[in-house]
Design an enzyme around this catalytic site. Structure first.
Site, PDB file in Angstrom:
ATOM      1  N   ASP A 150      40.563  25.204  -7.699  1.00 41.98           N
ATOM      2  CA  ASP A 150      41.239  23.888  -7.882  1.00 41.98           C
ATOM      3  C   ASP A 150      40.420  22.794  -8.296  1.00 41.98           C
ATOM      4  O   ASP A 150      39.302  23.016  -8.095  1.00 41.98           O
ATOM      5  CB  ASP A 150      41.879  23.503  -6.558  1.00 41.98           C
ATOM      6  CG  ASP A 150      42.939  24.492  -6.095  1.00 41.98           C
ATOM      7  OD1 ASP A 150      43.591  25.184  -6.955  1.00 41.98           O
ATOM      8  OD2 ASP A 150      43.392  24.547  -4.866  1.00 41.98           O
TER       9      ASP A 150
HETATM   10  N1  URA Z   1      42.693  28.542  -2.591  1.00 39.22           N
HETATM   11  C1  URA Z   1      43.019  27.391  -2.965  1.00 39.22           C
HETATM   12  O1  URA Z   1      43.933  26.883  -2.224  1.00 39.22           O
HETATM   13  N2  URA Z   1      42.257  26.783  -3.629  1.00 39.22           N
HETATM   14  C2  URA Z   1      41.230  27.120  -4.613  1.00 39.22           C
HETATM   15  O2  URA Z   1      40.909  26.571  -5.331  1.00 39.22           O
HETATM   16  C3  URA Z   1      41.075  28.556  -4.225  1.00 39.22           C
HETATM   17  C4  URA Z   1      41.745  29.248  -3.329  1.00 39.22           C
END
Ligand code: URA
Length: 248
Positions: free
Chosen positions: A104
């Site tokens: 993310d």
């Molecule tokens: N899980 C998440 O919620 N975000 C990420 O960036 C990676 C795994």
């Protein structure tokens, strides 16, 4: 492949620099001086020397990046800085690199960049079981019930029933390095990577991820010498570890 192209790939020279050294007569293919820049060579079968030094062909390149918050795991984006923009112009030009899966925008930590589509695909395929280890700062401490829920393969929401995952507290050493300011934290190891998966799994247990960092993937651990935004090439040993993690 053309000799000048291969030489440029092996050495990081530009095509025109590669042409200059070929014309100079200091490039040998299988022991023979070659002065024709467009000469066709088979990259797997040749021994190439430049000024007497042997060059080895690197089929793919692999980097580990400590992804900083605020960057998107994409090759291009209209609004935000991409993870590829963190590479030097030279490294970016070297190959058609892409990130291995996604983190993310606000997630930090280990992200591989490569041009090896096959290994990348295997690393993100849940069928191949490559472990992804995350450390999370949380709104509250985890409980035994949370650990059991993660282990059982919980129904996260209408769209996602997660595969079993390992939830644990951090060791003292891990905690001191990860969260010197204090607060609740945990480590989770997953083998899949659905959209916002870690955040959604914690949310399903009534907890909230306040900060997330990926620490390891496929048995390769984020180099702690890398500050957010910094990157380095994987060592040969690390590439082997990754390959082994998805070999079956
Ligand atoms: N899980 C998440 O919620 N975000 C990420 O960036 C990676 C795994």
């Amino acid at each position: 492949m053309r000799l000048d192209k291969l030489l440029a790939e092996l050495t990081g020279m530009t095509r025109s620099q590669a042409r200059d050294v070929i014309v100079k007569g200091i490039v040998c293919v299988n022991g023979e001086v070659k002065k024709v820049t467009a000469e066709q060579v088979k990259e797997e079968d040749v021994v190439l020397t430049l000024d007497g030094k042997e060059l080895t062909f690197q089929r793919y390149v692999y980097y580990m990046l400590n992804k900083p918050a605020g960057t998107v795991s994409a090759t291009q984006d209209k609004e935000s800085k991409t993870v590829l923009s963190l590479l030097s112009a030279e490294d970016r030009k070297r190959r058609n690199l892409f990130p291995v899966g996604r983190l993310d925008k606000d997630t930090e930590g280990l992200l591989f960049l490569t041009d090896d589509g096959i290994l990348s695909h295997k690393l993100i395929s849940p069928k191949k079981h490559a472990d992804k280890l995350y450390f999370a700062k949380l709104s509250r401490e985890i409980t035994k019930e949370d650990i059991a829920a993660f282990a059982s393969g919980m129904k996260v929401d209408e769209e996602l029933t997660a595969m079993p995952a390992v939830l644990r507290t951090l060791t003292e050493e891990e905690y001191a390095a990860f969260l010197p300011e204090g607060g609740a934290a945990a480590a989770v190891t997953l083998q899949e990577g659905k959209f916002h998966q870690v955040k959604r799994m914690f949310a399903a247990t009534g907890n909230e991820v306040l900060y997330l960092k990926r620490m390891a993937m496929g048995g390769v651990v984020l180099d702690e010498a890398l500050l957010p935004g910094e990157y380095r090439e994987l060592t040969n040993e690390e590439v082997l570890v990754l390959q082994k993690s998805v070999a079956e």
